[in-house]
Design a protein around this motif. Structure first.
Motif, PDB file in Angstrom:
ATOM      1  N   UNK A 139      13.877  16.604  -4.683  1.00 17.36           N
ATOM      2  CA  UNK A 139      13.188  15.314  -4.611  1.00 17.36           C
ATOM      3  C   UNK A 139      13.660  14.564  -3.357  1.00 17.36           C
ATOM      4  N   UNK A 140      12.723  14.214  -2.512  1.00 18.32           N
ATOM      5  CA  UNK A 140      13.080  13.556  -1.247  1.00 18.32           C
ATOM      6  C   UNK A 140      13.320  12.059  -1.420  1.00 18.32           C
ATOM      7  N   UNK A 141      12.617  11.450  -2.390  1.00 17.12           N
ATOM      8  CA  UNK A 141      12.722  10.002  -2.553  1.00 17.12           C
ATOM      9  C   UNK A 141      12.155   9.248  -1.367  1.00 17.12           C
ATOM     10  N   UNK A 142      11.282   9.905  -0.584  1.00 14.89           N
ATOM     11  CA  UNK A 142      10.740   9.311   0.638  1.00 14.89           C
ATOM     12  C   UNK A 142       9.214   9.417   0.665  1.00 14.89           C
ATOM     13  N   UNK A 143       8.641   8.892   1.738  1.00 12.03           N
ATOM     14  CA  UNK A 143       7.191   8.919   1.900  1.00 12.03           C
ATOM     15  C   UNK A 143       6.669  10.312   2.191  1.00 12.03           C
ATOM     16  N   UNK A 144       5.342  10.408   2.311  1.00 11.95           N
ATOM     17  CA  UNK A 144       4.711  11.717   2.473  1.00 11.95           C
ATOM     18  C   UNK A 144       5.077  12.384   3.793  1.00 11.95           C
ATOM     19  N   UNK A 145       5.115  11.619   4.864  1.00 15.43           N
ATOM     20  CA  UNK A 145       5.445  12.196   6.164  1.00 15.43           C
ATOM     21  C   UNK A 145       6.834  12.806   6.162  1.00 15.43           C
ATOM     22  N   UNK A 146       7.804  12.077   5.635  1.00 16.36           N
ATOM     23  CA  UNK A 146       9.187  12.570   5.586  1.00 16.36           C
ATOM     24  C   UNK A 146       9.306  13.767   4.648  1.00 16.36           C
ATOM     25  N   UNK A 147       8.587  13.742   3.534  1.00 16.09           N
ATOM     26  CA  UNK A 147       8.629  14.846   2.579  1.00 16.09           C
ATOM     27  C   UNK A 147       8.076  16.125   3.193  1.00 16.09           C
ATOM     28  N   UNK A 158       9.354  20.737  -2.745  1.00 12.63           N
ATOM     29  CA  UNK A 158       9.859  19.416  -2.368  1.00 12.63           C
ATOM     30  C   UNK A 158       8.923  18.350  -2.916  1.00 12.63           C
ATOM     31  N   UNK A 159       9.430  17.559  -3.844  1.00 10.91           N
ATOM     32  CA  UNK A 159       8.661  16.467  -4.446  1.00 10.91           C
ATOM     33  C   UNK A 159       8.989  15.160  -3.733  1.00 10.91           C
ATOM     34  N   UNK A 160       8.043  14.269  -3.693  1.00 13.07           N
ATOM     35  CA  UNK A 160       8.348  12.945  -3.148  1.00 13.07           C
ATOM     36  C   UNK A 160       9.349  12.203  -4.034  1.00 13.07           C
ATOM     37  N   UNK A 161       9.204  12.328  -5.325  1.00 10.82           N
ATOM     38  CA  UNK A 161      10.160  11.720  -6.236  1.00 10.82           C
ATOM     39  C   UNK A 161      10.288  10.218  -6.086  1.00 10.82           C
ATOM     40  N   UNK A 162       9.206   9.562  -5.709  1.00  9.51           N
ATOM     41  CA  UNK A 162       9.288   8.122  -5.410  1.00  9.51           C
ATOM     42  C   UNK A 162       8.312   7.278  -6.208  1.00  9.51           C
ATOM     43  N   UNK A 163       7.746   7.844  -7.275  1.00  9.20           N
ATOM     44  CA  UNK A 163       6.787   7.126  -8.116  1.00  9.20           C
ATOM     45  C   UNK A 163       5.531   6.717  -7.344  1.00  9.20           C
ATOM     46  N   UNK A 164       5.220   7.450  -6.305  1.00 10.82           N
ATOM     47  CA  UNK A 164       4.000   7.199  -5.534  1.00 10.82           C
ATOM     48  C   UNK A 164       2.799   7.797  -6.251  1.00 10.82           C
ATOM     49  N   UNK A 197       1.980  -5.493   6.445  1.00 13.22           N
ATOM     50  CA  UNK A 197       1.872  -4.300   5.613  1.00 13.22           C
ATOM     51  C   UNK A 197       3.221  -3.867   5.076  1.00 13.22           C
ATOM     52  N   UNK A 198       3.272  -3.579   3.782  1.00 14.47           N
ATOM     53  CA  UNK A 198       4.457  -2.995   3.159  1.00 14.47           C
ATOM     54  C   UNK A 198       4.017  -1.657   2.580  1.00 14.47           C
ATOM     55  N   UNK A 199       4.363  -0.571   3.299  1.00 15.64           N
ATOM     56  CA  UNK A 199       3.940   0.774   2.906  1.00 15.64           C
ATOM     57  C   UNK A 199       5.049   1.439   2.099  1.00 15.64           C
ATOM     58  N   UNK A 200       4.799   1.617   0.819  1.00 14.96           N
ATOM     59  CA  UNK A 200       5.773   2.208  -0.100  1.00 14.96           C
ATOM     60  C   UNK A 200       5.016   3.176  -1.014  1.00 14.96           C
ATOM     61  N   UNK A 201       5.690   3.718  -2.005  1.00 15.99           N
ATOM     62  CA  UNK A 201       4.979   4.506  -2.988  1.00 15.99           C
ATOM     63  C   UNK A 201       4.054   3.616  -3.799  1.00 15.99           C
ATOM     64  N   UNK A 202       2.983   4.182  -4.325  1.00 13.32           N
ATOM     65  CA  UNK A 202       2.034   3.383  -5.100  1.00 13.32           C
ATOM     66  C   UNK A 202       2.709   2.689  -6.275  1.00 13.32           C
ATOM     67  N   UNK A 203       3.672   3.355  -6.908  1.00 15.75           N
ATOM     68  CA  UNK A 203       4.391   2.727  -8.020  1.00 15.75           C
ATOM     69  C   UNK A 203       5.078   1.446  -7.594  1.00 15.75           C
ATOM     70  N   UNK A 248       0.825  -1.198   0.000  1.00 21.27           N
ATOM     71  CA  UNK A 248       0.000   0.000   0.000  1.00 21.27           C
ATOM     72  C   UNK A 248       0.859   1.248   0.000  1.00 21.27           C
ATOM     73  N   UNK A 249       0.220   2.387  -0.150  1.00 17.69           N
ATOM     74  CA  UNK A 249       0.908   3.666  -0.152  1.00 17.69           C
ATOM     75  C   UNK A 249       1.184   4.130   1.272  1.00 17.69           C
ATOM     76  N   UNK A 250       2.179   4.984   1.430  1.00 17.55           N
ATOM     77  CA  UNK A 250       2.549   5.441   2.778  1.00 17.55           C
ATOM     78  C   UNK A 250       1.446   6.280   3.423  1.00 17.55           C
ATOM     79  N   UNK A 251       0.591   6.892   2.626  1.00 17.28           N
ATOM     80  CA  UNK A 251      -0.436   7.767   3.204  1.00 17.28           C
ATOM     81  C   UNK A 251      -1.434   6.990   4.061  1.00 17.28           C
ATOM     82  N   UNK A 252      -1.712   5.749   3.706  1.00 11.27           N
ATOM     83  CA  UNK A 252      -2.648   4.967   4.521  1.00 11.27           C
ATOM     84  C   UNK A 252      -2.031   4.587   5.865  1.00 11.27           C
ATOM     85  N   UNK A 253      -0.697   4.530   5.905  1.00 11.84           N
ATOM     86  CA  UNK A 253      -0.023   4.229   7.166  1.00 11.84           C
ATOM     87  C   UNK A 253       0.270   5.502   7.962  1.00 11.84           C
TER      88      UNK A 253
END
Length: 301
Positions: free
Chosen positions: A199-207, A168-174, A88-94, A59-64
């Motif tokens: 580009x943070x390359x990280x989830x929404x919270x970190x971005x 600041x973009x997430x840059x993570x294909x989410x 649960x594996x919370x990553x970018x949607x991509x 799933x996407x990081x936003x749900x976590x």
């Protein structure tokens, strides 16, 4: 007198033997009862030890980050399905969708409709169901250095770039990153050509934390913003309400006919759970006690 004493002694001896015999019988009777109790306890323990099977949710990081999964969805689902243990594996949607194409997950909960449809067309996913939505917003520094507050989304993006304000973009294909890139594409702008674009390359919270530290702008889902807002003291919402900013979530199973190692039964149960009336009602209430508004809006019919 001697005869009486002999009779008394004999009577006492007989009574003693009778008492001893009774005690022996009671001990013997007690032993099966004890064994019976042990058997009952063992049966209860066996009943309680339900064999569990893992269900991998990508799933996407936003749900976590919002707490939706850990505080609501997973506890509810596992209570109703004690034989399933959600991992649960919370990553970018991509990345979550890629796990689906490789058969590395059983079920997906994501928010990139165009990419999701491609996964269904390729035969890697089945039983795709609409679950919920919230919306995307732009947050930025309290002084709004680029002067974008209240503008339509396209005008806001254009002004942020023109003013060389930090974005600041997430840059993570989410899903959020895909949405952001779609906006830049509609403007015929390549943001990575600008030095103020990070580009943070990280989830929404970190971005959001990075944007907060750098007094920059970023695109975020409203749910994560509400869950993190108290820690983002330098930021505020500057753009919201644009029709183009709707953020839609679907759930789907990884196709067992194409990926034979997936937990198909568990995945089907999870999809049905996400769209049932009780779960949908709980989703619509989630966050109201903490934020005075819901973080997600149920959409399953």
């Amino acid at each position: 007198m001697k005869r009486f004493n002999k009779l008394l002694a004999a009577s006492l001896l007989a009574l003693l033997l009778l008492v001893l015999g009774a005690c022996g019988n009671n001990d013997e009777a007690a032993e099966p009862a004890e064994n019976s109790d042990n058997q009952t306890e063992e049966a209860t323990e066996t009943k309680e030890k339900v064999e569990t099977k893992d269900l991998i949710l990508a799933t996407t990081t936003s749900t976590q980050d919002t707490g939706l999964l850990d505080e609501l969805i997973i506890p509810m689902f596992e209570e109703q399905n004690p034989s399933l243990n959600v991992k649960t594996i919370a990553v970018g949607t991509g990345q979550a969708l890629e796990m689906g194409t490789k058969g590395e997950a059983d079920v997906l909960l994501v928010h990139a409709p165009v990419s999701e449809e491609e996964l269904v067309k390729s035969g890697d996913a089945v039983n795709r169901q609409l679950v919920m939505h919230n919306d995307f917003i732009i947050v930025g520094p309290k002084d709004d250095s680029a002067g974008v507050k209240g503008l339509p989304i396209i005008e806001a993006f254009d002004k942020i770039i023109a003013k060389h304000a930090v974005f600041v973009s997430r840059g993570d294909d989410s899903g959020t990153h895909k949405k952001e890139l779609a906006i830049w594409k509609s403007m015929s702008v390549e943001p990575s050509n600008h030095s103020s674009y990070l580009q943070s390359g990280q989830g929404m919270g970190a971005t959001l934390q990075i944007a907060n530290e750098k007094n920059g702008y970023t695109l975020t889902d409203r749910g994560t913003w509400l869950a993190q807002e108290k820690n983002l003291t330098n930021l505020q919402i500057v753009v919201e309400g644009d029709e183009d900013l709707k953020n839609i979530y679907h759930v789907m199973q990884v196709n067992p006919e194409k990926h034979d190692k997936v937990n198909n039964e568990g995945a089907e149960k999870f999809v049905e759970f996400m769209i049932n009336e009780e779960t949908q009602k709980a989703i619509g209430e989630f966050g109201k006690d903490k934020y005075a508004q819901a973080l997600f809006f149920p959409d399953a019919k």
